[in-house]
Design a protein around this motif. Structure first.
Motif, mmCIF file in Angstrom:
data_model
loop_
_atom_site.group_PDB
_atom_site.id
_atom_site.type_symbol
_atom_site.label_atom_id
_atom_site.label_comp_id
_atom_site.label_asym_id
_atom_site.label_seq_id
_atom_site.Cartn_x
_atom_site.Cartn_y
_atom_site.Cartn_z
ATOM 1 N N VAL A 1 -2.450 -10.351 -4.269
ATOM 2 C CA VAL A 1 -3.394 -9.497 -4.991
ATOM 3 C C VAL A 1 -4.736 -9.558 -4.270
ATOM 4 N N LEU A 2 -5.169 -8.443 -3.711
ATOM 5 C CA LEU A 2 -6.428 -8.384 -2.965
ATOM 6 C C LEU A 2 -7.607 -8.355 -3.918
ATOM 7 N N SER A 3 -8.529 -9.285 -3.753
ATOM 8 C CA SER A 3 -9.734 -9.316 -4.575
ATOM 9 C C SER A 3 -10.909 -8.708 -3.824
ATOM 10 N N GLY A 4 -11.983 -8.442 -4.569
ATOM 11 C CA GLY A 4 -13.212 -7.968 -3.955
ATOM 12 C C GLY A 4 -13.578 -6.566 -4.384
ATOM 13 N N SER A 5 -14.325 -5.880 -3.535
ATOM 14 C CA SER A 5 -14.852 -4.545 -3.832
ATOM 15 C C SER A 5 -14.180 -3.516 -2.945
ATOM 16 N N ASP A 6 -14.732 -2.287 -2.955
ATOM 17 C CA ASP A 6 -14.172 -1.230 -2.108
ATOM 18 C C ASP A 6 -14.297 -1.554 -0.619
ATOM 19 N N ASN A 7 -15.167 -2.517 -0.268
ATOM 20 C CA ASN A 7 -15.318 -2.899 1.132
ATOM 21 C C ASN A 7 -14.350 -4.000 1.549
ATOM 22 N N SER A 8 -13.600 -4.547 0.588
ATOM 23 C CA SER A 8 -12.653 -5.627 0.890
ATOM 24 C C SER A 8 -11.357 -5.045 1.432
ATOM 25 N N LYS A 9 -10.902 -5.580 2.546
ATOM 26 C CA LYS A 9 -9.691 -5.062 3.182
ATOM 27 C C LYS A 9 -8.966 -6.197 3.885
ATOM 28 N N VAL A 10 -7.655 -6.106 3.915
ATOM 29 C CA VAL A 10 -6.846 -6.965 4.775
ATOM 30 C C VAL A 10 -5.856 -6.078 5.510
ATOM 31 N N THR A 11 -5.365 -6.577 6.626
ATOM 32 C CA THR A 11 -4.441 -5.821 7.456
ATOM 33 C C THR A 11 -3.101 -6.544 7.525
ATOM 34 N N VAL A 12 -2.034 -5.777 7.397
ATOM 35 C CA VAL A 12 -0.673 -6.307 7.534
ATOM 36 C C VAL A 12 -0.109 -5.806 8.853
ATOM 37 N N ASN A 13 0.353 -6.734 9.671
ATOM 38 C CA ASN A 13 0.872 -6.411 10.993
ATOM 39 C C ASN A 13 2.373 -6.640 11.010
ATOM 40 N N GLY A 14 3.113 -5.666 11.512
ATOM 41 C CA GLY A 14 4.569 -5.776 11.574
ATOM 42 C C GLY A 14 5.111 -5.856 12.978
ATOM 43 N N GLY A 15 4.231 -6.020 13.959
ATOM 44 C CA GLY A 15 4.691 -6.088 15.344
ATOM 45 C C GLY A 15 5.243 -4.759 15.819
ATOM 46 N N ASN A 16 6.162 -4.809 16.767
ATOM 47 C CA ASN A 16 6.707 -3.594 17.362
ATOM 48 C C ASN A 16 7.793 -2.942 16.527
ATOM 49 N N ASP A 17 8.239 -3.628 15.474
ATOM 50 C CA ASP A 17 9.349 -3.100 14.681
ATOM 51 C C ASP A 17 8.901 -2.129 13.600
ATOM 52 N N GLY A 18 7.609 -2.010 13.407
ATOM 53 C CA GLY A 18 7.108 -1.114 12.380
ATOM 54 C C GLY A 18 7.146 -1.750 11.000
ATOM 55 N N ILE A 19 6.524 -1.071 10.041
ATOM 56 C CA ILE A 19 6.446 -1.567 8.670
ATOM 57 C C ILE A 19 7.028 -0.517 7.734
ATOM 58 N N GLN A 20 7.974 -0.952 6.929
ATOM 59 C CA GLN A 20 8.569 -0.060 5.937
ATOM 60 C C GLN A 20 7.759 -0.128 4.647
ATOM 61 N N VAL A 21 7.454 1.049 4.088
ATOM 62 C CA VAL A 21 6.771 1.140 2.803
ATOM 63 C C VAL A 21 7.798 1.629 1.789
ATOM 64 N N VAL A 22 8.266 0.737 0.948
ATOM 65 C CA VAL A 22 9.356 1.062 0.031
ATOM 66 C C VAL A 22 8.955 2.192 -0.899
ATOM 67 N N GLU A 23 7.730 2.162 -1.399
ATOM 68 C CA GLU A 23 7.286 3.154 -2.378
ATOM 69 C C GLU A 23 7.021 4.520 -1.759
ATOM 70 N N ARG A 24 7.038 4.639 -0.441
ATOM 71 C CA ARG A 24 6.888 5.928 0.224
ATOM 72 C C ARG A 24 8.236 6.322 0.821
ATOM 73 N N SER A 25 9.219 6.468 -0.065
ATOM 74 C CA SER A 25 10.565 6.892 0.332
ATOM 75 C C SER A 25 11.172 5.977 1.387
ATOM 76 N N GLN A 26 10.755 4.706 1.382
ATOM 77 C CA GLN A 26 11.266 3.691 2.302
ATOM 78 C C GLN A 26 11.060 4.082 3.758
ATOM 79 N N ARG A 27 10.010 4.814 4.037
ATOM 80 C CA ARG A 27 9.708 5.207 5.415
ATOM 81 C C ARG A 27 9.163 4.015 6.200
#
Length: 697
Positions: free
Chosen positions: A271-297
């Motif tokens: 759960v990301l805390s903070g304000s609208d300026n708070s951000k974290v980055t998720v890195n998946g390397g060369n295999d890409g990142i699947q977003v389940v809630e976006r039609s598993q793309r």
């Protein structure tokens, strides 16, 4: 619609790229966001920011309470700093859930069975549940939450709905926490958290940066509850040194989510805390990142987790050229000629680079409001080669990158800017697009027929047998070749729309006309009842929508023949810009259309005056034996082009037209046709965009 001009420094700041990362369903464009010719950007930046989920108000809204990210090569989470990614921690399960620290409704806290029951009820509502597994008083406990809500007031409003649905008295939780201090390892933080939780408090381990952890206690929604919690903590845990967690403190609150709502095993939920300026980055390397809630793309690049308007924001940051691999593959067919693919590549690159920071936290969004973007699934070798062959090339006019809008099919002629969004630059003008007809290649034709019952509809040609002889009016006659042949309301198979009737072999039908199958080039929509159109007009016309519609007429057209004005009952139905007639009239493919009524027709007199004749009034018919009045039901009228239609006592409206999309700039099908004729991609682009150069920056 227009946008304020963006200065060059603002755009460059938004587009600042990071160090180059390791290189590693067809949806033809229908609409791009109305543009301003004053927006421009440098074409030298590396990365593009694509908004997938966010609440950006009227500009874009697609929200989910949480996202599930997966990668076969493993995930790591951290922040971008100084042009490089700094990992905070690896995610060993290659799958994780993310949400933001905002207002929720805590539904219940209890055993697994009670949690499953409540979650199943909420899953059927708009207040979607999340089930966490925590520890309290020395044992495990299941905690069911609903939402995320942008404000305490919105969450409080949801409490009543949720309590009624579940039969449990729910309460609002928020993002106010007490910190017990910082710790050098996760193990040390977990020991402190376990001690506090054993005393009956909600306590969480928090990752604040690489090698820095904290323990936060509570999740209160207002100051009174927050201070009451401190008093209780100091009473039961007097050795704790408490400090208020800043509302701007970025951190990842680590929780465990049960698989009740996700259909999976227990997984870590950050759960990301903070304000609208708070951000974290998720890195998946060369295999890409699947977003389940976006039609598993699965997407190339990184995923940035942030917050806007109290809601989760997910932004895909990806190298521009890799973004185009997906966009071009989603926008056009990979089997098209190379020159058509190259033309689309340059147009898509130019459009993307012209956006600046149009979407605040990103340059573009992942749908046709910007450009179709489906991740790696829409990539194809042919497309990637076309993108690579034109790498860095853009369309420029007057030294600025052109916002090269495009559409699927211009219907034989592209739009003038005045016919779309009331404005435009020198790069846009109505031009011939005869190659658009290539979209009809291989499509079957349909017979528009009148049945003996008085009903009309369409039958595909492979189900029809032509009969000898014609009617007294010279119209052909047909029957069908199979029992219970569907008679369709438009010349297209629509699985969700019932047939008008079932025709039988030997049943004689009159042919009103023969038309191509509805598609990207030519189409039919309707019939729409007057009530349906009145409803569709609500909120889309600038004045008051009519309460009923007796007749509907196109009264003004632009240079390409597209509709500029429609009158209802003799009064203009005004819209903000002409292209809005597409949505105002029930969702039409384009504004290159005509309107026909099933219950009336228009007579042009010798003096040039027009008269609307209502079918319910009956029709006067002149013959050698004198005049008579028909019943007004089932009368066939024919125009000078010998196109016939039936007038009955109902009043519905049928729209026939050409093209798919706004029609401005490049026509994708037209480009395909020009490529077949031997045009190279630069000639194609300079045909559709005027006074431009194709340059490599």
């Amino acid at each position: 619609m227009s946008e304020k001009a963006l200065n060059q420094n603002t755009i460059i700041g938004t587009w600042a790229g990071r160090a180059k990362r390791a290189t590693a369903a067809i949806v033809l464009a229908v609409v791009c966001l109305p543009w301003s010719p004053t927006i421009h950007a440098a074409a030298t930046q590396e990365d593009i920011r694509v908004v997938i989920f966010a609440d950006l108000g009227s500009k874009y809204k697609a929200t989910v309470p949480a996202v599930t990210l997966k990668s076969s090569g493993g995930l790591s989470v951290g922040q971008n700093s100084g042009g490089s990614f700094q990992a905070w921690t690896g995610l060993p399960d290659s799958t994780a859930r993310f949400s933001v620290d905002s207002y929720r409704v805590k539904v219940l806290e209890g055993n697994e069975a009670a949690a499953i029951k409540a979650a199943q009820v909420l899953q059927k509502t708009n207040d979607k549940p999340t089930v966490f597994i925590g520890s309290k008083n020395g044992g495990s406990v299941y905690q069911v939450y609903a939402g995320i809500y942008a404000s305490e007031q919105a969450a409080q409003a949801a409490v009543q709905r949720i309590s009624t649905a579940t039969g449990v008295q729910a309460e609002v939780t928020g993002n106010k926490h007490w910190s017990t201090g910082n710790y050098g390892s996760e193990q040390e933080a977990n020991l402190v958290r376990t001690t506090i939780a054993a005393a009956g408090f909600d306590a969480f381990t928090v990752i604040q940066s690489r090698g820095q952890y904290a323990v936060w206690v509570g999740e209160e929604s207002n100051d009174s509850k927050f201070l009451a919690l401190k008093t209780e903590l100091e009473s039961k845990q007097p050795r704790l040194t408490l400090s208020k967690v800043s509302a701007t403190q970025t951190g990842l609150i680590v929780r465990q989510e049960a698989g009740v709502t996700t259909g999976s095993q227990v997984m870590t939920h950050y759960v990301l805390s903070g304000s609208d300026n708070s951000k974290v980055t998720v890195n998946g390397g060369n295999d890409g990142i699947q977003v389940v809630e976006r039609s598993q793309r699965t997407y190339r690049g990184d995923m940035e987790i942030g917050m806007t308007s109290g809601q989760l924001a997910l932004v895909n940051e990806v190298p521009l050229e890799q973004y185009l691999y997906s966009v071009v593959g989603a926008e056009v067919y990979s089997s098209w000629p190379d020159e058509a693919l190259k033309a689309q590549s340059v147009a898509a690159r130019s459009y993307a680079l012209a956006q600046g920071n149009r979407f605040q936290i990103g340059n573009v969004v992942d749908g046709t409001l910007s450009q179709a973007y489906n991740g790696k699934a829409s990539e194809h070798a042919n497309v990637s080669e076309a993108v690579d062959a034109t790498a860095g090339e853009v369309i420029k006019s007057g030294g600025k990158v052109v916002e090269a809008v495009f559409s699927s099919n211009a219907g034989g002629v592209t739009a003038d800017a005045s016919e779309v969004w009331n404005s435009g630059g020198e790069s846009f003008a109505s031009v011939d697009s005869s190659g658009d007809i290539s979209a009809q290649k291989g499509a079957q034709e349909w017979y528009h027929v009148l049945l003996s019952s008085g009903k009309t509809g369409y039958i595909r040609e492979d189900n029809v047998k032509e009969l000898e002889g014609v009617t007294e009016a010279g119209l052909d006659k047909v029957t069908v070749t199979a029992e219970n042949t569907n008679v369709r309301p438009i010349p297209q198979i629509q699985s969700n729309v019932a047939a008008v009737a079932k025709a039988q072999p030997g049943e004689e039908m009159i042919v009103l006309e023969k038309v191509p199958q509805s598609g990207d080039y030519a189409w039919v929509r309707g019939p729409f009842t007057a009530a349906q159109l009145v409803k569709s007009l609500q909120g889309k016309v600038t004045g008051t929508a009519p309460s009923s519609i007796d007749h509907l007429d196109v009264t003004k057209r632009g240079p390409s023949g597209r509709v500029l004005e429609v009158e209802g009952n003799g009064s203009p139905l005004k819209v903000k810009y002409p292209d809005m007639y597409r949505s105002a009239m029930g969702g039409l493919p384009s504004t290159l259309f005509d309107i026909a009524s099933t219950g009336s027709y228009t007579v042009l007199g010798a003096d040039g005056a027009t008269t609307h004749v209502n079918g319910a009034q009956g029709t006067t018919i002149l013959s050698a034996s004198g005049s008579s009045t028909s019943s007004g039901n089932g009368v066939i009228v024919m125009n000078e082009d010998r196109h016939a239609r039936v007038i009955d006592k109902t009043q519905s409206f049928i729209f026939t037209g050409k093209g798919n999309g706004h029609g401005l700039g490049l026509s994708q099908w037209g480009a395909n046709g020009l490529a077949d004729q031997g045009y190279d991609y630069k000639k194609i682009l300079q045909h559709y965009y005027k006074n431009v150069d194709i340059v490599k920056d």
